[in-house]
Design an enzyme around this catalytic site. Structure first.
Site, mmCIF file in Angstrom:
data_model
loop_
_atom_site.group_PDB
_atom_site.id
_atom_site.type_symbol
_atom_site.label_atom_id
_atom_site.label_comp_id
_atom_site.label_asym_id
_atom_site.label_seq_id
_atom_site.Cartn_x
_atom_site.Cartn_y
_atom_site.Cartn_z
ATOM 1 C CG ASP A 1 5.389 18.634 60.564
ATOM 2 O OD1 ASP A 1 5.050 19.850 60.290
ATOM 3 O OD2 ASP A 1 4.899 17.907 59.918
ATOM 4 C CG HIS B 1 4.518 20.632 57.042
ATOM 5 N ND1 HIS B 1 3.596 21.080 57.853
ATOM 6 C CD2 HIS B 1 3.760 19.925 56.004
ATOM 7 C CE1 HIS B 1 2.492 20.661 57.604
ATOM 8 N NE2 HIS B 1 2.447 20.117 56.249
ATOM 9 C CD GLU C 1 -0.730 19.781 54.580
ATOM 10 O OE1 GLU C 1 -2.004 19.558 54.825
ATOM 11 O OE2 GLU C 1 -0.133 19.701 55.815
#
Length: 815
Positions: free
Chosen positions: A207, A281, A345
């Site tokens: 991440d 990410h 995202e």
């Protein structure tokens, strides 16, 4: 006489196993098994474990014999009882029989316990393993210990069980990027999954805040990407600029450690699914290798704060080659059918600005949608379609290696990769849409199974990301809607709880957030909906808490406390008290004194009259079960009354969603008139109002008292939190009306505030005036001013220098 009884009644009573208890046929048997078996017939009597008991594994595979051997070892470790492993039972001694026969589901088993012995039947080793887990839960909790406890009732109650799981996928996800978890903790985490018949450990390994897996071809991923220079303190929106701890945080797993974890999980019949995030990410990877981004000349750092970052993988050949190399090493470590590739995202800003990306979009012939997509009903941009190309390309590569992908539900955007499984987190819609399109889906909606959300009052809980998912709310979640068609039912393959660790700095915090709610998820995954029962679950959980204590799991103990709420019953606001502990007494006081076992006994919700300082605690047999709960509640002329506001309420509505653990909007509680004031621990109690020029930068609150009453005071609370673009009211006006049409101004005042240098603050303002009668009251609260974009708050709007502030209100009281 043996008889089959209703499954929901058989567990209505049970005992805690502790101390010495002599095996007794006359004793009522209890079955604290979690998750609940799908068919259970209680029997009389008990089978006692002694050194004379044999374990028979004749005609079983070596794998099943290994499971039996582990059972023998665990019994020896916990009780010092030496069960004898035999291949035939010529001596006719008391026996525990493992019988392997065809025809049962892969994870199914049949268990029979009588006074003469135990018989465990299954077709596959998985079923034997789960049957043994059930036997463990029928023994005293000390069976999970590492030390001998001789003076316990080492016997198993008579029973007949026929069991198999409801869903084939039953999992938990652990994020080790935001805060690193030791290998020892991973082993304990796997033990908890196994004990509750979960079969999947989703390991979130990469991440923005850290790369946690050794990749030998790219050593900088762990040399640079596995550590960040410092970490955000407090909640994300508490301060701007944000405040950091100044301490380096890092860690990663070597490939040898990962092999050991995967092997250990496999011994517990748990599949480990690695997650390698893409295309978003990716800050830790880009910090290690900047050439993977769309701006390779810029040096990046591993992220020290949370959120979503514009720097993402650039879809160029160099990036795809890197990811394929990484996945080659990942696949050597993880034999799982699935590889999770994230997909969530991913901002498209960098791709929109990148000439290279725009050239690829043109080459691929990608265009913005002019009509809604057939799968999700949305129009998608060409950049979203570029993400679909990215995901599909990686899927094809993994498919060529015999693997399939799982991705978060954003992989639906721009077109779903052909063989992808969708993990639905932004609600349930993504999973339902994927299932309707013929794709498998795993349900993991944030509103129910995100275990980083609060599970008890934020005022007393450790800081976490927000939300409010109680144990009860999590338990009631049903992954397959009752009205789902057969295609959807076929393709929803399971459920998963997610543990994101932004605010879980250590093992105790991880335990607290995950358990006991993960056990509720385990029951939903295993037990058919028609057999699930909240009351039964709570009764069985008493023993499971004892098991967790022995396994050194620091679970949240709200189960033993009293939850204090208010609700409208028949137009009257009442105080409702609840404890999850079955058949406990709730004792309470309303004057702020500490409750005892002799304090007033709670029976039913009682009307709120005046301002009270309520304290409550749960008792069983005169013993205090948990901690004392406390809440100030403010009864006044508008408590529980409905109201209108202009503008409409924003994203947080003040304890409405999730109040009393309901699965939707609760019509019996009202954010501004529920008697409970806000706090600075969480946004949950507050009612948010986004302000702008269209609403004159003010909130107008109107309420009908039902009849004319004498009013002399208005009290309201507003929040100071500039980092979240929230300022307290700058002025307030109160108006009266007899007919709800013509209003007369009673008081109009402005406020001079003293703000703290950092953090949040709640302001409670009192407007007193000459007593007068009125039926309708209109209260206007003016904005507290403007916010300097990028100075007082994060610069979300790239052009504006000044932003309007929002108004967060709770409570409004009239006296």
């Amino acid at each position: 006489m043996k008889k089959k009884i209703n499954l929901l009644l058989l567990v209505s009573t049970f005992m805690l196993f502790s101390g010495f208890q002599k095996a007794d046929r006359s004793k009522e048997n209890t079955y604290p098994i979690v998750p609940l078996p799908n068919e259970l017939i209680p029997q009389e009597g008990r089978f006692k474990l002694t050194d004379k008991v044999a374990v028979l594994t004749e005609s079983c595979s070596e794998e099943v014999k290994s499971i039996a051997s582990s059972f023998v070892s665990q019994v020896k470790r916990a009780s010092n009882i030496s069960l004898q492993t035999i291949q035939s039972n010529k001596a006719k001694q008391p026996t525990i029989r493992f019988i392997q026969q065809e025809g049962l589901p892969k994870e199914g088993y049949q268990l029979t316990v009588s006074t003469d012995g135990i018989t465990l039947v299954a077709s596959e080793a998985n079923g034997f393993f789960y049957g043994v887990q059930t036997i463990y839960q029928l023994l005293p909790p000390q069976i999970y210990g590492k030390e001998v406890v001789a003076l316990a009732d080492w016997s198993v109650p008579g029973v007949k069980i026929k069991d198999a799981p409801h869903f084939k996928y039953r999992g938990l996800m652990l994020d080790v990027c935001r805060h690193f978890s030791s290998v020892d903790y991973i082993y304990k985490f796997i033990d908890m999954l196994a004990a509750h018949k979960m079969n999947t450990f989703h390991w979130h390994l990469t991440d923005d805040q850290g790369w946690r897996i050794e990749i030998k071809k790219y050593p900088k991923l762990t040399e640079i990407g596995a550590k960040r220079k410092e970490t955000l303190t407090d909640y994300y929106y508490t301060n701007w600029p944000q405040v950091f701890d100044g301490k380096e945080h890092g860690g990663y797993y070597t490939q040898e450690q990962i092999k050991s974890v995967v092997a250990y999980a496999a011994s517990k019949y748990i599949t480990v699914i690695p997650e390698i995030e893409m295309p978003g990410h990716a800050m830790a990877a880009i910090a290690s290798y900047p050439e993977l981004s769309c701006t390779p000349d810029i040096k990046y750092d591993v992220a020290c704060t949370w959120g979503v970052f514009e720097q993402v993988y650039c879809p160029k050949e160099e990036t795809f080659g890197f990811l394929e190399d990484v996945l080659n090493e990942v696949m050597q470590l993880f034999p799982s059918k699935y590889i999770h590739i994230g997909g969530d995202e991913c901002p498209k800003t960098a791709w929109e600005k990148s000439k290279e990306c725009q050239s690829l979009i043109a080459k691929l012939g990608l265009k913005d949608d002019t009509t809604p997509n057939a799968v999700d009903g949305r129009k998608h941009s060409k950049e979203e379609k570029l993400q679909s190309y990215f995901i599909t390309r990686m899927e094809k590569y993994l498919n060529s290696k015999g693997r399939n992908i799982i991705g978060w539900d954003e992989i639906l955007e721009g077109g779903l990769a052909p063989n992808a499984t969708v993990m639905s987190w932004r609600g349930t819609e993504g999973g339902i849409n994927a299932a309707k399109a013929g794709h498998d889906a795993i349900m993991t909606p944030g509103a129910y199974v995100y275990l980083d959300h609060y599970q008890e009052s934020p005022e007393i809980a450790p800081t976490t990301i927000g939300g409010y998912n109680t144990l009860k709310k999590t338990y009631y979640y049903n992954p397959v809607p009752n009205d789902a068609d057969e295609v959807v039912k076929q393709h929803i393959i399971g459920i998963q709880g997610n543990i994101w660790t932004e605010y879980m700095q250590n093992d105790s915090r991880r335990d607290y957030q995950a358990f006991p709610r993960a056990i509720a998820i385990a029951e939903t995954g295993w037990t058919k909906p028609e057999h699930k029962n909240w009351t039964s679950f709570c009764k069985r959980m008493i023993t499971d808490f004892s098991r967790m204590d022995i396994m050194n799991v620091k679970a949240c103990r709200n189960f033993f406390d009293v939850n204090i709420d208010t609700h409208v019953y028949n137009d009257t606001l009442k105080v409702a008290l609840e404890t999850f502990y079955p058949n406990a007494e709730i004792r309470y006081t309303t004057d702020g004194s500490t409750p005892t076992k002799n304090s007033k006994l709670y029976h039913n919700p009682f009307p709120l009259k005046g301002n009270i300082n309520l304290k409550a605690a749960s008792y069983k047999n005169g013993e205090l079960l948990g901690k004392i709960s406390e809440r100030a509640i403010y009864g006044n002329l508008i408590s529980g009354r409905y109201y209108t506001t202009t503008p409409a309420v924003g994203w947080t509505r003040g304890d409405i969603f999730g109040e009393n653990n309901t699965l939707g909007e609760d019509k019996t509680t009202l954010g501004l008139t529920n008697g409970k004031r806000g706090n600075i621990a969480s946004y949950t109690p507050w009612v948010a109002f986004p302000l702008n020029d269209k609403c004159n930068n003010e909130v107008v609150f109107t309420v009908d008292l039902g009849e004319a009453k004498v009013v002399s005071k208005v009290v309201f609370g507003t929040l100071y939190n500039p980092a979240f673009r929230v300022l307290p009211a700058g002025a307030a006006k109160v108006e009266f009306s007899t007919n709800g049409k013509e209003y007369k101004e009673i008081i109009n005042t402005s406020f001079t505030r003293e703000y703290p240098e950092k953090g949040r603050k709640m302001f409670t303002d009192v407007l007193s005036f000459t007593p007068a009668k009125s039926q309708f009251i209109r209260i206007t609260l003016q904005s507290g001013g403007t916010i300097r974009n990028g100075i007082d708050c994060r610069k979300d709007n790239p052009t504006a220098t000044i932003l309007p502030s929002d108004l967060y209100i709770d409570e409004i009281e009239v006296y």
